[in-house]
Design an enzyme around this catalytic site. Structure first.
Site: not given
Ligand SMILES: NC(=O)c1ccc[n+]([C@@H]2O[C@H](COP(=O)([O-])OP(=O)(O)OC[C@H]3O[C@@H](n4cnc5c(N)ncnc54)[C@H](OP(=O)(O)O)[C@@H]3O)[C@@H](O)[C@H]2O)c1
Length: 328
Positions: A57, A124, A204-207, A209
């Site tokens: 990252y 990873h 868990p928040l679908g990135r 979406f």
């Molecule tokens: N092992 C793997 O291959 C892998 C792959 C992907 C991710 N990950 C890990 O999983 C974590 C979470 O996944 P992710 O960040 O991809 O996706 P996510 O948690 O599904 O969604 C993150 C996105 O949602 C937004 N968000 C969060 N809370 C919100 C809310 N309450 N209201 C509106 N928008 C909200 C964030 O905005 P802001 O950032 O603008 O606050 C960001 O754009 C990552 O940080 C990483 O540590 C691991």
């Protein structure tokens, strides 16, 4: 400190929700380090213990940022990081799991984090060229040396999990799991449960979406990687928005936000499940943690699942190349 409950990943006690730190350095457009550190401190103040990062990252930036944020508060934190992507973002994917690389990657992560041990060290992605026994064997040596406390894998398949767990106990599997990505439920999650491996759903928040926040990729910065993801592509996005519209209605009826509904659904997958929603903002962090208190009945869970059936999700979760590196 608030009363964030504790859950267990194998024998590792963590807050029932972790904080995904990727977006603070990588993938989702420009970030502000001061804002990110304030969010990290707020998370610790609120009782979050599990922080999730990776060497990939921001090409080390994320680990350095976390290191700065936890300095002086190391005892409060369960630090999870990952190794395995030997390329930089934007370069062709190159996964490595050979023993020499594992040792070298761990030393580099310890240095960037500014700590003497990593609490949970994940591979990873599984290296298809290297037997998992070699990779996990090298990771187990890091445990014996006191540099790592627990081992994890990310996006590993069921067969690999069994082979890995036979070499050294695997504490957690971190894989994508959300209302729009349920691939691991059929085969992988049951194997984790049989072996006592905890589940850490990423994205868990679908990135983002599934919060209902996006209606067009124009809302994303030019450098945001979601622009290249199939579910955000023209045609697919519109169909996926129709699903979110239904989730919005269910959330409104429940008196919660759509993101909270999506998170609560993940949290109801089992006591061995610890999602790591990612955010850079204190406001979202608080909103996401509040989802821990949401109770969903069997009828509500069924209604949520009916609103997001797998066959109606448009587009694969990764592009074709990235898909070859999951479930191996
Ligand atoms: N092992 C793997 O291959 C892998 C792959 C992907 C991710 N990950 C890990 O999983 C974590 C979470 O996944 P992710 O960040 O991809 O996706 P996510 O948690 O599904 O969604 C993150 C996105 O949602 C937004 N968000 C969060 N809370 C919100 C809310 N309450 N209201 C509106 N928008 C909200 C964030 O905005 P802001 O950032 O603008 O606050 C960001 O754009 C990552 O940080 C990483 O540590 C691991």
């Amino acid at each position: 400190m608030t009363d964030v409950p504790t859950r267990h990943l194998g024998s590792l006690a963590v807050s029932a929700q972790g904080l995904g730190c990727m977006g603070m350095s990588h993938g989702y457009g420009a970030s502000d380090d001061a804002q990110s550190i304030a969010t990290l401190h707020h998370a610790l103040d609120l009782g979050v213990t599990l922080l999730d990062t990776a060497d990939f990252y921001g090409a080390g930036h994320n680990e350095e940022l976390i290191g700065r944020a936890v300095a002086g508060r190391r005892d409060q934190v369960v630090l999870a990081t990952k190794f395995g992507f030997a390329n930089r973002l934007g370069e062709p994917v190159r996964v490595r799991g050979d023993a020499a690389y594992v040792r070298q990657a761990c030393e580099a992560s310890l240095r960037r984090l500014g700590v003497d041990h990593i609490d949970l060290y994940y591979q990873h992605r599984v290296d298809p060229q290297v037997p998992i026994e070699e990779t996990v064997g090298a990771m187990a040596e890091l445990v014996q040396a006191g540099k790592v406390r627990h081992l994890g894998l990310s996006e590993a398949g069921a067969h690999t999990l069994r082979r890995a767990h036979a070499v050294h106990p695997i504490t957690a599997l971190q894989s994508e799991w959300s209302l729009w990505t349920r691939d691991l439920e059929a085969e992988i999650a049951p194997v984790c449960r049989e072996l006592g491996i905890g589940l850490v759903p990423f994205s868990p928040l679908g990135r983002g979406f599934l919060t209902g926040r996006y209606s067009s990729v124009d809302e994303l910065s030019e450098t945001d990687m979601r622009r290249g993801q199939p579910r955000f592509a023209d045609g697919n996005l519109e169909r996926n928005l129709a699903i979110v519209a239904q989730l919005n209605e269910l959330a409104e009826a429940k008196g919660v936000t759509t993101g909270q509904l999506a998170l609560a659904w993940v949290q109801h997958r089992g006591d061995d499940v610890v999602p790591i929603p990612g955010t850079r903002r204190q406001r979202y962090l608080e909103e996401n943690l509040a989802a821990l208190a949401i109770e969903l009945s069997a009828e509500e869970l069924a209604a949520i699942e009916a609103a997001a059936p797998a066959e109606e999700i448009a587009g694969t979760r990764y592009d074709a190349t990235s898909l070859t590196f999951v479930d191996n």
